[in-house]
Scaffold this motif. Structure first.
Motif, PDB file in Angstrom:
ATOM      1  N   GLU A 136      10.919  26.583  64.782  1.00 12.53           N
ATOM      2  CA  GLU A 136       9.936  25.253  65.597  1.00 12.53           C
ATOM      3  C   GLU A 136       9.234  26.451  66.253  1.00 12.53           C
ATOM      4  O   GLU A 136       7.546  26.093  66.530  1.00 12.53           O
ATOM      5  CB  GLU A 136      10.503  25.337  66.397  1.00 12.53           C
ATOM      6  N   LEU A 137       9.096  27.761  66.566  1.00  9.82           N
ATOM      7  CA  LEU A 137       8.412  28.487  67.571  1.00  9.82           C
ATOM      8  C   LEU A 137       7.266  28.655  66.495  1.00  9.82           C
ATOM      9  O   LEU A 137       6.696  29.518  66.473  1.00  9.82           O
ATOM     10  CB  LEU A 137       8.994  29.603  68.428  1.00  9.82           C
ATOM     11  N   ALA A 138       7.613  29.967  66.019  1.00  7.84           N
ATOM     12  CA  ALA A 138       6.844  30.246  64.802  1.00  7.84           C
ATOM     13  C   ALA A 138       5.586  28.330  63.897  1.00  7.84           C
ATOM     14  O   ALA A 138       4.514  29.302  64.050  1.00  7.84           O
ATOM     15  CB  ALA A 138       7.382  30.479  63.197  1.00  7.84           C
ATOM     16  N   LEU A 139       6.303  27.632  64.061  1.00  7.89           N
ATOM     17  CA  LEU A 139       5.462  26.823  63.444  1.00  7.89           C
ATOM     18  C   LEU A 139       4.525  26.667  64.901  1.00  7.89           C
ATOM     19  O   LEU A 139       2.785  25.986  64.813  1.00  7.89           O
ATOM     20  CB  LEU A 139       5.840  25.027  63.130  1.00  7.89           C
TER      21      LEU A 139
ATOM     22  N   ALA B 197     -13.530  30.474  64.560  1.00 10.30           N
ATOM     23  CA  ALA B 197     -14.166  31.499  63.678  1.00 10.30           C
ATOM     24  C   ALA B 197     -13.859  31.614  62.370  1.00 10.30           C
ATOM     25  O   ALA B 197     -13.895  32.816  61.261  1.00 10.30           O
ATOM     26  CB  ALA B 197     -13.577  32.762  64.391  1.00 10.30           C
ATOM     27  N   GLY B 198     -13.380  30.398  61.887  1.00 10.23           N
ATOM     28  CA  GLY B 198     -13.249  30.834  60.359  1.00 10.23           C
ATOM     29  C   GLY B 198     -11.695  31.288  59.563  1.00 10.23           C
ATOM     30  O   GLY B 198     -11.850  31.501  58.736  1.00 10.23           O
ATOM     31  N   ALA B 199     -10.728  31.788  60.785  1.00  8.77           N
ATOM     32  CA  ALA B 199      -9.575  32.395  60.103  1.00  8.77           C
ATOM     33  C   ALA B 199      -8.557  31.222  59.662  1.00  8.77           C
ATOM     34  O   ALA B 199      -8.275  30.165  60.070  1.00  8.77           O
ATOM     35  CB  ALA B 199      -9.063  32.377  61.504  1.00  8.77           C
ATOM     36  N   VAL B 200      -7.896  31.446  58.338  1.00 10.07           N
ATOM     37  CA  VAL B 200      -6.462  30.596  57.652  1.00 10.07           C
ATOM     38  C   VAL B 200      -5.810  31.216  58.149  1.00 10.07           C
ATOM     39  O   VAL B 200      -5.557  32.217  58.141  1.00 10.07           O
ATOM     40  CB  VAL B 200      -7.401  31.359  55.940  1.00 10.07           C
ATOM     41  N   ILE B 201      -5.310  29.971  58.493  1.00  9.68           N
ATOM     42  CA  ILE B 201      -3.757  30.379  59.187  1.00  9.68           C
ATOM     43  C   ILE B 201      -2.754  30.155  58.107  1.00  9.68           C
ATOM     44  O   ILE B 201      -2.644  28.910  57.475  1.00  9.68           O
ATOM     45  CB  ILE B 201      -3.362  29.914  60.007  1.00  9.68           C
ATOM     46  N   ALA B 202      -1.948  30.947  57.714  1.00 10.55           N
ATOM     47  CA  ALA B 202      -0.694  30.662  56.555  1.00 10.55           C
ATOM     48  C   ALA B 202       0.722  30.870  57.595  1.00 10.55           C
ATOM     49  O   ALA B 202       1.048  31.556  57.961  1.00 10.55           O
ATOM     50  CB  ALA B 202      -0.349  31.791  55.613  1.00 10.55           C
ATOM     51  N   THR B 203       1.645  30.232  57.092  1.00 13.03           N
ATOM     52  CA  THR B 203       3.205  29.909  58.000  1.00 13.03           C
ATOM     53  C   THR B 203       4.001  30.246  56.297  1.00 13.03           C
ATOM     54  O   THR B 203       4.038  30.398  54.808  1.00 13.03           O
ATOM     55  CB  THR B 203       3.743  28.601  59.032  1.00 13.03           C
ATOM     56  N   CYS B 204       4.669  31.493  57.130  1.00  9.96           N
ATOM     57  CA  CYS B 204       5.891  31.666  56.406  1.00  9.96           C
ATOM     58  C   CYS B 204       7.792  31.469  57.249  1.00  9.96           C
ATOM     59  O   CYS B 204       7.902  32.312  57.531  1.00  9.96           O
ATOM     60  CB  CYS B 204       5.733  33.626  55.728  1.00  9.96           C
ATOM     61  N   VAL B 205       7.962  30.733  57.130  1.00 12.38           N
ATOM     62  CA  VAL B 205       9.098  29.628  57.706  1.00 12.38           C
ATOM     63  C   VAL B 205      10.362  29.156  56.620  1.00 12.38           C
ATOM     64  O   VAL B 205      10.676  29.023  55.676  1.00 12.38           O
ATOM     65  CB  VAL B 205       9.428  29.448  58.952  1.00 12.38           C
TER      66      VAL B 205
ATOM     67  N   GLY C 213       5.558  34.005  60.961  1.00  9.50           N
ATOM     68  CA  GLY C 213       6.430  33.673  60.137  1.00  9.50           C
ATOM     69  C   GLY C 213       7.685  33.869  60.522  1.00  9.50           C
ATOM     70  O   GLY C 213       7.399  34.665  61.829  1.00  9.50           O
ATOM     71  N   THR C 214       8.943  33.652  60.037  1.00 10.91           N
ATOM     72  CA  THR C 214      10.463  34.049  60.590  1.00 10.91           C
ATOM     73  C   THR C 214      10.259  35.488  59.882  1.00 10.91           C
ATOM     74  O   THR C 214      10.179  35.479  59.085  1.00 10.91           O
ATOM     75  CB  THR C 214      11.569  33.370  60.497  1.00 10.91           C
ATOM     76  N   PRO C 215      11.443  36.350  59.761  1.00 13.16           N
ATOM     77  CA  PRO C 215      11.744  37.397  60.118  1.00 13.16           C
ATOM     78  C   PRO C 215      12.174  37.428  58.028  1.00 13.16           C
ATOM     79  O   PRO C 215      11.718  38.045  57.749  1.00 13.16           O
ATOM     80  CB  PRO C 215      12.610  38.105  61.052  1.00 13.16           C
ATOM     81  N   GLY C 216      13.469  36.395  58.556  1.00 13.51           N
ATOM     82  CA  GLY C 216      13.904  36.809  57.396  1.00 13.51           C
ATOM     83  C   GLY C 216      13.181  36.342  56.042  1.00 13.51           C
ATOM     84  O   GLY C 216      12.926  36.605  54.613  1.00 13.51           O
ATOM     85  N   ARG C 217      12.267  34.927  56.455  1.00 11.63           N
ATOM     86  CA  ARG C 217      10.885  34.615  55.177  1.00 11.63           C
ATOM     87  C   ARG C 217       9.851  35.764  55.107  1.00 11.63           C
ATOM     88  O   ARG C 217       9.652  35.281  53.641  1.00 11.63           O
ATOM     89  CB  ARG C 217      10.358  33.150  55.294  1.00 11.63           C
ATOM     90  N   LEU C 218       9.584  36.541  55.758  1.00 12.16           N
ATOM     91  CA  LEU C 218       8.884  37.443  55.585  1.00 12.16           C
ATOM     92  C   LEU C 218       9.068  38.660  54.458  1.00 12.16           C
ATOM     93  O   LEU C 218       9.164  39.202  53.971  1.00 12.16           O
ATOM     94  CB  LEU C 218       7.986  37.741  57.405  1.00 12.16           C
ATOM     95  N   ARG C 219      10.760  39.220  54.991  1.00 10.52           N
ATOM     96  CA  ARG C 219      11.223  40.070  53.785  1.00 10.52           C
ATOM     97  C   ARG C 219      10.316  39.604  52.869  1.00 10.52           C
ATOM     98  O   ARG C 219      10.505  40.452  52.209  1.00 10.52           O
ATOM     99  CB  ARG C 219      12.333  40.414  54.249  1.00 10.52           C
ATOM    100  N   ASP C 220      11.663  38.549  52.735  1.00  9.72           N
ATOM    101  CA  ASP C 220      11.671  38.028  50.792  1.00  9.72           C
ATOM    102  C   ASP C 220       9.918  37.765  50.278  1.00  9.72           C
ATOM    103  O   ASP C 220       9.905  37.682  48.957  1.00  9.72           O
ATOM    104  CB  ASP C 220      11.832  36.280  51.234  1.00  9.72           C
ATOM    105  N   HIS C 221       9.174  37.266  51.625  1.00 10.01           N
ATOM    106  CA  HIS C 221       7.994  37.219  50.327  1.00 10.01           C
ATOM    107  C   HIS C 221       7.228  38.651  50.193  1.00 10.01           C
ATOM    108  O   HIS C 221       6.720  39.035  49.085  1.00 10.01           O
ATOM    109  CB  HIS C 221       6.908  36.521  51.755  1.00 10.01           C
TER     110      HIS C 221
END
Length: 663
Positions: free
Chosen positions: A81-84, A97-105, A126-134
């Motif tokens: 929830e906090l990441a989103l 500014a034209g930034a592209v935001i990606a989420t990994c949760v 993202g959250t730590p576990g999903r970021l490490r998986d990626h």
């Protein structure tokens, strides 16, 4: 102010007339290019603060972002929830500014996240576990990272994400900036900052001396059996548009959810067992008014932002002061007022007082509202209701008819009954004795004449007073009363020993391997000492899936330090004339003795001997020796192998068994 033009326009469009203290501190001139360790109370605008703080690292001197094959910024949050929520805040802040935001949760589609990363993203949240998986699967490349942000870093350590954080930060370049944002800075956060930050600037915003000035803290004493009823009355007494109840376990969440649903409360639950879709639906129900109360565990509700949250109830006491502040920080945000109420049973009085004192919070102690208190508050709301005070309109005709038919008194009583019936009935509570006032902490007396000693361990060696104290007591055979202050610096520490006990340590003593205690003459140096050089980053450890499951050969499993077994002693030879030992004394006839003697003289079985093959010839006998011979009856032979026994009537002297219907 040091804010890029597209971000300043986004703030103005969002209605920001001024920045909060933490947001102003994050863009101060002295923070340019430096790592930051920021502590600020919950709800003070930390997300926008680090969004502004990393703007120059992402944008540089331009106002528009171009395509980025690798992420330029990474924001790590403890919960989905906090990441989103962080991603939503950064989307409007960097939209122009034209930034592209990606989420990994966790809980979201992995393939969708991978495709978003392949298309290119400027900022990844993202959250730590999903970021490490990626990172492990090669879909997230951090070689171009310029800045990394750890939001709610203390909570990530409490949840056991330290190993994942180290893995992620080790995969990022050495020259990146690292920003740590947290409501509190315990020892674990300080250690993490020393390992992964270079010359970090410590910022304290919002004032830690007085926590959450917009929140009214209440400690309500109740009996154990009235714990749930006190929560119901508290909700009825305040009748908040949105409220949240914190429980320690999922079982407690489900228990309260069932009881409150039966009483007519509009309630939803948040716990770790729910899927991401179920949690999103529960939060959306609170935002659009379909639900008014949320029951949640600490992990599930970490970092969620519910606008208009007016009441926080601690059904189970928090485990530490940090948890109390994080729970209470869900209300009283952005200048709004809120109430944080602790439900305290007599057995938890001292624990509640200790947590409040450690959190530097002053709470008002009292009793939970009873049924009469709730009824009185309901009556006041009825008088103040806008419908009752509005002038009569089109309904004046039916109103006159009702007055003529029922009368004013009867009609007013019916209105009161209708008003009260639409709300849950308040509960009667038992009387409980008020808790005693907390005792003041005992002041430490003057230590007296002492001698300072230097220890060879400091912050870099993870030295703590609770670790050094028993070693000093054991080394000099003294008690803790002979020890004064213990001051831990970066590379060494100093301890104060009473003059009478100082000779026991001599000039130098080794308290433990590598821990040397030396007499120190003169005053001890001030400050934390010279920081130790930053250790080189170790290569990331392989994941469990990279290890092979093949076992080494059998000979590699030889046990260590195993003595060979002694050879078994040979049986002693039989002494001539000695009587043989027997376990059972049997009685033998003369014929049996003769046969036994013959068998004893026969040659023993030799497994290696070759025996001639003996072909089977002839037919087997019809039965075993001594068995009754077969007999004939009704033209058939019975008693032989494969034949069925003869019916009883066919046997000599037999009779037919009667059928079931003949009984």
């Amino acid at each position: 102010m040091n804010i890029p033009a597209p971000l300043a326009a986004a703030l103005a469009e969002k209605g920001y007339a001024s920045l909060t203290a933490v947001q102003t501190a994050a863009i101060a001139p002295e923070t340019t290019g430096r790592d930051l360790l920021v502590s600020a109370q919950t709800g003070s605008g930390k997300t926008v603060a680090f969004g502004l703080g990393m703007a120059r690292d992402i944008l540089g001197d331009s106002d528009k972002l171009s395509y980025a094959p690798q992420p330029l910024a990474l924001a790590i949050a403890p919960t989905r929830e906090l990441a989103l929520q962080v991603a939503r805040e950064l989307e409007w802040l960097y939209g122009q500014a034209g930034a592209v935001i990606a989420t990994c949760v966790g809980g979201m589609d992995y393939r969708t996240e991978r495709r978003a990363l392949e298309r290119g993203a400027h900022i990844v949240v993202g959250t730590p576990g999903r970021l490490r998986d990626h990172i492990d699967r090669g879909s997230l490349d951090l070689t171009g990272l310029r800045v990394a942000v750890l939001d709610e870093a203390d909570e990530m350590l409490d949840l056991g994400f330290r190993e994942d954080l180290e893995y992620i930060l080790n995969a990022a370049p050495e020259d990146r900036r690292t920003l740590l944002f947290s409501a509190t800075v315990p020892s674990g956060i300080a250690a993490l900052a020393r390992d992964f930050q270079k010359d970090a600037l410590r910022l304290v915003a919002g004032g830690e001396a007085r926590q959450h000035v917009d929140i009214s803290y209440q400690a309500l004493s109740v009996t154990v059996r009235d714990r749930d009823n006190a929560i119901f009355n508290l909700l009825r007494f305040h009748e908040a548009q949105r409220a949240i109840i914190f429980c320690k376990t999922r079982a407690n969440v489900n228990h309260l959810l069932a009881r409150m649903g039966n009483r007519g409360f509009k309630v939803v639950a948040l716990s770790g067992e729910l899927s991401q879709a179920e949690r999103s639906h529960a939060l959306q129900a609170l935002r659009d008014g379909r639900a008014q109360v949320c029951i949640a565990t600490d992990v599930a509700a970490r970092g969620i932002d519910l606008p208009g949250l007016e009441l926080v109830i601690h059904a189970d006491l928090p485990t530490n002061p940090e948890t109390l502040l994080h729970r209470s920080g869900r209300t009283g945000r952005a200048g709004s007022k809120g109430v944080s109420a602790l439900i305290v049973t007599p057995a938890d009085y001292k624990k509640a007082q200790r947590i409040l004192r450690a959190a530097n919070v002053e709470a008002e102690w009292g009793k939970a509202p009873g049924a009469d208190d709730v009824a009185a508050r309901d009556d006041q709301r009825m008088f103040d209701d806008a419908i009752l005070n509005a002038p009569a309109g089109e309904e004046s005709g039916i109103a006159a008819t009702l007055l003529d038919r029922f009368g004013a008194d009867h009609l007013a009583a019916a209105f009161v009954r209708l008003w009260r019936s639409s709300r849950p009935t308040p509960e009667e509570l038992s009387e409980v004795a008020a808790p005693r006032a907390p005792s003041e902490p005992r002041a430490r007396s003057e230590f007296g004449a002492s001698q300072w000693f230097r220890l060879s361990a400091g912050h870099v060696d993870r030295a703590e007073a609770r670790w050094l104290l028993p070693k000093i007591c054991d080394g000099g055979a003294i008690t803790r009363d002979d020890i004064g202050a213990i001051r831990i610096r970066e590379n060494d520490s100093f301890v104060q020993i009473a003059v009478a006990a100082a000779p026991r340590f001599g000039d130098t003593m080794e308290l433990a391997p590598g821990l040397i205690m030396t007499r120190h003459e003169g005053d001890i140096p001030e400050g934390r000492g010279t920081p130790a050089p930053r250790p080189a980053r170790k290569p990331a450890a392989p994941r469990r899936s990279e290890f092979t499951s093949a076992r080494p050969p059998r000979e590699d499993y030889a046990p260590r330090d195993q003595k060979p077994s002694a050879p078994r002693a040979a049986a002693p030879e039989a002494v001539e004339g000695a009587a043989p030992k027997t376990r059972i004394k049997a009685r033998w006839s003369e014929a049996d003795k003769a046969g036994r003697k013959d068998r004893a003289d026969a040659p023993r079985y030799d497994p290696d001997a070759v025996r001639p093959y003996k072909a089977r010839t002839g037919a087997k006998p019809a039965g075993k020796p001594g068995a009754k011979p077969p007999f004939k009856a009704a033209g058939k032979t019975f008693g032989a192998k494969g034949a069925k026994p003869a019916p009883r009537s066919a046997r000599p002297g037999g009779f037919d068994r009667p059928k079931r219907g003949d009984y």
